[in-house]
Design a protein around this motif. Structure first.
Motif, PDB file in Angstrom:
ATOM      1  N   GLY A  20     -41.055  38.498 -12.140  1.00  0.00           N
ATOM      2  CA  GLY A  20     -40.240  39.087 -11.193  1.00  0.00           C
ATOM      3  C   GLY A  20     -38.909  38.488 -10.828  1.00  0.00           C
ATOM      4  N   VAL A  52     -43.533  44.981 -13.574  1.00  0.00           N
ATOM      5  CA  VAL A  52     -42.913  44.141 -13.030  1.00  0.00           C
ATOM      6  C   VAL A  52     -41.879  44.981 -12.136  1.00  0.00           C
ATOM      7  CG1 VAL A  52     -41.112  42.314 -13.058  1.00  0.00           C
ATOM      8  CG2 VAL A  52     -43.054  42.239 -14.300  1.00  0.00           C
ATOM      9  N   LEU A  56     -41.405  45.030  -7.829  1.00  0.00           N
ATOM     10  CA  LEU A  56     -39.798  44.910  -7.323  1.00  0.00           C
ATOM     11  C   LEU A  56     -39.639  45.800  -6.257  1.00  0.00           C
ATOM     12  CD1 LEU A  56     -38.185  42.911 -10.018  1.00  0.00           C
ATOM     13  CD2 LEU A  56     -38.909  41.868  -7.979  1.00  0.00           C
TER      14      LEU A  56
END
Length: 261
Positions: A20, A52, A56
């Motif tokens: 990340g 990922v 986020l």
């Protein structure tokens, strides 16, 4: 793409995974990008890039445009990092309060234990630790200080006074050390309003909130304190600490306030 290792470590401390952090820094560097480009530039495997990016987005690090292909944009670093720092500090304060409460309860249980400390550095560290945890009263009785200790005490006692804690000191004017004379009153009176001249020589009692007591002793030769030989006894016991506090309170009025002597 070469990524700044310090930035990677810091972002992980704020809650991002390693992948990340790599993707976010890459996105900041590239500007708006799609998943394929991000996977290549951040060196995050294609099989993992979508998970990922989804995380986020959920954690508000990035914004998503649902076009073809989907375009990802990093949130402005100053704004998002400020938000995450505030949340992180809040969590730290919560944990700190919880652990401090547990620690205080252990002391409140009055377990009859006594710890022996050797060396002025160790003893000073314990004294500072006790003062930092004080919630109400800090009292020091006696005249056993080192130059290094008194400098650290000035800072901590000044801060405690500003926080509104009740800080009182009874001490001799000065003491003789191997490297010369140390003027205790001159040093401490600049930061502590309530300080009186008197008390025992060659020893010191530190009492915190009537709960903890630290007693310091040192060898004496020709009225000169051997600071290097100092030992201390730490007693986290309410009964013993409160008894010593009552003695301090009893003799307080019998000594002369510094500015009135």
């Amino acid at each position: 793409m070469l990524l700044d290792e310090k930035a990677l470590v810091t972002l992980q401390k704020l809650g991002l995974t390693y992948y990340g952090a790599r993707v976010y820094i890459t996105l900041v560097s590239l500007g708006s990008s799609d998943a394929t480009e991000l996977s290549i530039e951040s060196e995050v495997p294609r099989t993992k890039i979508y998970n990922v990016l989804k995380r986020l987005e959920a954690e508000k690090w990035i914004a998503v445009e649902h076009t073809r292909p989907i375009i990802y944009t990093a949130k402005y670093p100053k704004d998002i990092l400020k938000e995450k720092r505030v949340a992180f500090n809040s969590e730290i304060n919560e944990v700190s309060n919880q652990l401090s409460e547990v620690y205080d309860k252990v002391i409140d249980n009055e377990v009859p234990k006594v710890w022996l400390l050797r060396g002025m550095n160790n003893i000073t560290a314990k004294t500072i630790n006790m003062i930092k945890r004080a919630k109400r009263d800090i009292t020091l009785l006696g005249a056993l200080y080192s130059e290094n200790e008194i400098e650290q005490l000035k800072e901590e006692l000044s801060y405690a006074t500003k926080k509104g804690l009740h800080v009182r000191v009874i001490s001799r004017q000065s003491i003789k050390l191997n490297n010369g004379e140390l003027d205790i009153i001159k040093n401490l009176s600049s930061v502590i309003p309530q300080i009186k001249i008197g008390g025992p020589e060659f020893s010191k009692f530190v009492i915190i909130d009537d709960k903890e007591l630290l007693i310091l002793f040192s060898k004496v030769e020709d009225n000169i304190l051997d600071i290097d030989s100092t030992i201390a006894i730490w007693i986290p016991n309410v009964s013993i600490a409160s008894y010593q506090a009552s003695i301090f309170n009893g003799i307080w009025n019998g000594y002369c306030q510094v500015d009135r002597c």
